[in-house]
Design an enzyme around this catalytic site. Structure first.
Site, PDB file in Angstrom:
ATOM      1  CB  CYS B  50      -0.980  -0.002   1.170  1.00  9.23           C
ATOM      2  SG  CYS B  50      -0.226  -0.411   2.727  1.00  9.23           S
ATOM      3  CG  HIS B  99      15.388   2.279  -4.385  1.00 15.31           C
ATOM      4  ND1 HIS B  99      14.855   3.388  -3.776  1.00 15.31           N
ATOM      5  CD2 HIS B  99      14.339   1.478  -4.701  1.00 15.31           C
ATOM      6  CE1 HIS B  99      13.540   3.270  -3.733  1.00 15.31           C
ATOM      7  NE2 HIS B  99      13.190   2.117  -4.292  1.00 15.31           N
TER       8      HIS B  99
END
Lengths: 278, 450
Positions: B50, B99
């Protein structure tokens, strides 16, 4: 003799290294550093045992007849008792408090007069080692209670004021610290009591009198009453936590005075000079 | 061959955009397969939570491929790329590795240090593995990311301090009581907050719950949920001394719990500590209770401050974590860049070995009276010569590769020794002996060391 001095120096060095590591453990909060610190301390303790054993063999009696030896013996007892407590509680932060104390005692010992002349024949009695060993072990257990008391007060203060320093994250729970206080008391008090009794018995066989009210004996009795009061308070009235911690701190200061202050300020039977034959 | 990351997260996109590009976890096969259909993309993985949607891919021509991945994301969800583009980020090579390591270690999360994201990436990797859209590079890459995340968790305190009210209360209770086993919680008021906090306590070892409430029925109902006991509201002061932890959240306008009552309770329980948590506004417990020895009182603001302090601690630990990640990036990137040197070395060895074999055969057929001992000695000697000759060039090649100047060496070596370009069976042959795109197949056969 030189071998003993070398052993002593290495012991001192290892205690110093352990102290640095324990403090680093608290600051960096890395468990691994605490584990290294423990092993260095164990190494130091082993060498310390060897030092004392060598001295015993050399002198033919338990090496506590000079201030230097007494301080070193006290440090040995403290480290030994800490390692025992550590087996149960696994508290490297306690090491960060205990190790500096042992280090200071050792260091103080290395600068204190260490002359061992011919020894008074009364020290050849085997009540002597029993008396001093019990007394010092008792003192060492109370040293743990003292440090746990300080940690308790620090932790309690942080919890009450709601301001947390780096130490907060390393300190154990209040309950654990209070538990250490209680455990120390139940071990330390019998040791101390037996230390005093064996001393009296020894005094009787050496000088023909159990108790002479020399300052050391008087202060030892005062200290004993303090700890007796704390034990009683804990068991019956529910003294615990803060009050027990404060008592443990006062008790230990009293005990230090009995051990050092009396010797430095007043001079009687227990003074180290008197132990030497002269 | 390089690693490419394209995606968006709570930092770059509002929830309205995130939910539009989210992938359904029950239907991952189609998007994953579609991903591999893109030209020059040889491996792919989709993380969809989400808070973030990200595609991890291994491929060539990273610039073009990254653009293709963006278009894929837009087209797949039927959004115009012009609407999506501003929310997207892309990383390649070292930046992509950094990342993903940071995301897996929860340094990029909304609440730094919360560990759910690692599980979500593991699930995403599970799908990709199931549908066989990950190969040598992403397999190795993701496993590395997992181990980096584990290292960060164990070597830093990044997730060790509570950042929610309920957990902060549990942690404080641990600082007071140590273990929470055999401790009793008293709930004053049956509100939602109280219930939530009580649930955390029960999950963390508390095994006895008392509930009191002005409406007794609600108390009974809540007590049943915790297998605890309900106490009529007027009687609760009589039970106060039995509780170690008191959670208060009534709607009362005045203090429900007075200084005197706490003093009495402590006396009755022989000064065993009590921990009061007042989550009601206006407050339920007289703040002077905190002055009583062995009583510890925290209200909502106190707990908020604890959380703020903990968040700061996490930020500090996060800096340590960045250091760990930088180390691991270097390691992984070295492995990645060696990939294309290795097949070159393999074919070089193969070439020289062929030469040696044919020369040995010629020699042996001329010298028919050699014993097996002599033959072995000659075999060993010729092998040794090859190894000695190759040692230096291989060393230089590996070093040069790490310094990013290896392309020239690889190219020169292939020309000088006339090595045939290795080709993956499922890809178009390149015009040039390209060092990219060949390593997967080149490497799956020979054993790669280091």
């Amino acid at each position: 003799m030189t071998a003993i001095i070398l052993l002593f120096r290495i012991t001192l060095l290892l205690y110093f290294a352990a102290t640095v590591l324990f403090l680093a453990d608290v600051i960096t909060r890395r468990d691994r550093i605490g584990r290294y610190a423990r092993w260095v301390l164990i190494g130091g303790f082993a060498l310390h045992c060897a030092t004392l054993a060598a001295k015993y063999v050399e002198a033919g009696h338990t090496p506590v007849t000079s201030l230097q030896e007494a301080l070193s013996f006290f440090a040995w007892a403290i480290v030994g008792i800490y390692l025992l407590f550590d087996m149960r509680y696994r508290l490297s932060v306690l090491g960060a408090f205990i190790c500096p104390l042992a280090l200071i005692l050792m260091f103080g010992g290395s600068t204190a007069p260490g002359v061992t002349g011919p020894v008074d024949p009364i020290l050849q009695s085997w009540w002597f080692p029993i008396h001093v060993t019990l007394a010092f072990l008792g003192n060492a257990v109370f040293a743990i209670a003292f440090m746990a008391g300080i940690m308790y007060l620090l932790q309690e203060r942080m919890l009450k004021s709601k301001k947390f320093s780096a130490l907060y994250y390393r300190l154990p729970s209040l309950e654990t610290l209070d538990n250490i206080n209680y455990k120390s008391l139940t071990f330390g008090f019998p040791l101390m009591t037996m230390g005093i009794i064996t001393g009296a018995v020894w005094a009787n066989s050496a000088w023909g009198g159990y108790w002479r009210w020399d300052p050391k004996e008087t202060w030892a009795l005062i200290t004993w009453f303090l700890y007796a009061a704390l034990l009683h308070g804990r068991l019956t009235v529910g003294w615990r936590g803060r009050r027990a911690a404060i008592f443990a701190i006062i008790g230990f200061l009293c005990l230090l005075f009995t051990f050092l202050g009396v010797n430095l300020l007043m001079s009687e039977l227990h003074s180290f000079d008197a132990m030497q034959g002269r | 061959m390089n690693i490419i990351v394209v995606g968006l997260s709570h930092k770059t996109a509002p929830v309205e955009m995130r939910e539009r590009v989210a992938f359904s976890p029950t239907a991952m096969e189609r998007p994953l397969k579609a991903l591999l259909d893109l030209p020059n993309i040889s491996e792919g993985l989709i993380v969809s939570t989400c808070n973030r949607v990200e595609i991890y891919a291994a491929g060539k021509e990273t610039e073009v491929s990254a653009a293709r991945l963006k278009r894929f994301l837009a087209d797949y969800h039927g959004i115009g790329l012009e609407n999506l583009e501003s929310h997207l980020y892309e990383f390649q090579g070292i930046d992509a590795i950094r990342h993903v390591f940071r995301v897996a270690s929860s340094l990029d999360s909304m609440v730094v240090g919360e560990p759910q994201i690692l599980g979500q990436i593991k699930t995403a990797y599970g799908y990709a593995a199931e549908f066989k859209t990950v190969g040598l590079i992403l397999n190795r890459f993701l496993h590395k990311a997992f181990s980096v995340a584990k290292r960060v968790r164990t070597e830093t305190g990044i997730s060790s301090n509570a950042v929610s009210i309920s957990f902060a209360a549990v942690e404080l209770a641990r600082k007071i009581f140590g273990t929470l086993e055999r401790k009793r919680v008293l709930l004053i008021g049956a509100g939602e907050m109280c219930e939530l906090a009580a649930r955390h306590f029960v999950n963390n070892g508390v095994d006895s719950v008392l509930v009191t409430n002005r409406t007794y029925e609600r108390a009974v109902k809540l007590a049943e949920e915790f297998q605890g006991r309900a106490v009529p509201f007027d009687d609760f002061p009589d039970h106060l001394h039995q509780a170690d932890i008191i959670l208060a959240s009534t709607g009362a306008p005045n203090y429900t719990l007075q200084h005197r009552q706490v003093e009495d309770a402590l006396r009755q329980r022989k000064n065993r500590p009590m921990f009061f948590i007042d989550i009601a506004v206006p407050r339920d417990i007289d703040p002077r209770v905190n002055d009583i020895s062995n009583a510890y009182l925290y209200d909502v603001d106190d707990l908020q401050e604890v959380i703020q302090a903990n968040l700061k601690e996490r930020q500090k630990e996060a800096r340590k974590a960045e250091g760990i990640i930088e180390q691991e990036i270097v390691q992984f990137h070295q492995w990645l860049s060696q990939l294309d040197v290795v097949p070159t070395i393999v074919s070089l060895r193969k070439k020289l070995e062929e030469v040696r074999r044919s020369e040995i055969e010629k020699t042996f057929s001329n010298l028919k009276n050699l014993g097996s001992k002599e033959r072995k000695a000659i075999e060993a000697m010729t092998s040794a010569i090859i190894n000695k000759v190759l040692h230096q060039p291989i060393t230089v090649l590996k070093q040069a590769r790490n310094e990013n100047s290896g392309d020239n060496y690889v190219d020169a070596l292939r020309t000088l020794f006339d090595l045939e370009p290795l080709q993956p069976p499922d890809e178009m042959p390149d015009k040039m002996p390209d060092d990219g795109g060949t390593e997967i197949n080149g490497l799956s056969k020979p054993r790669h060391k280091g």
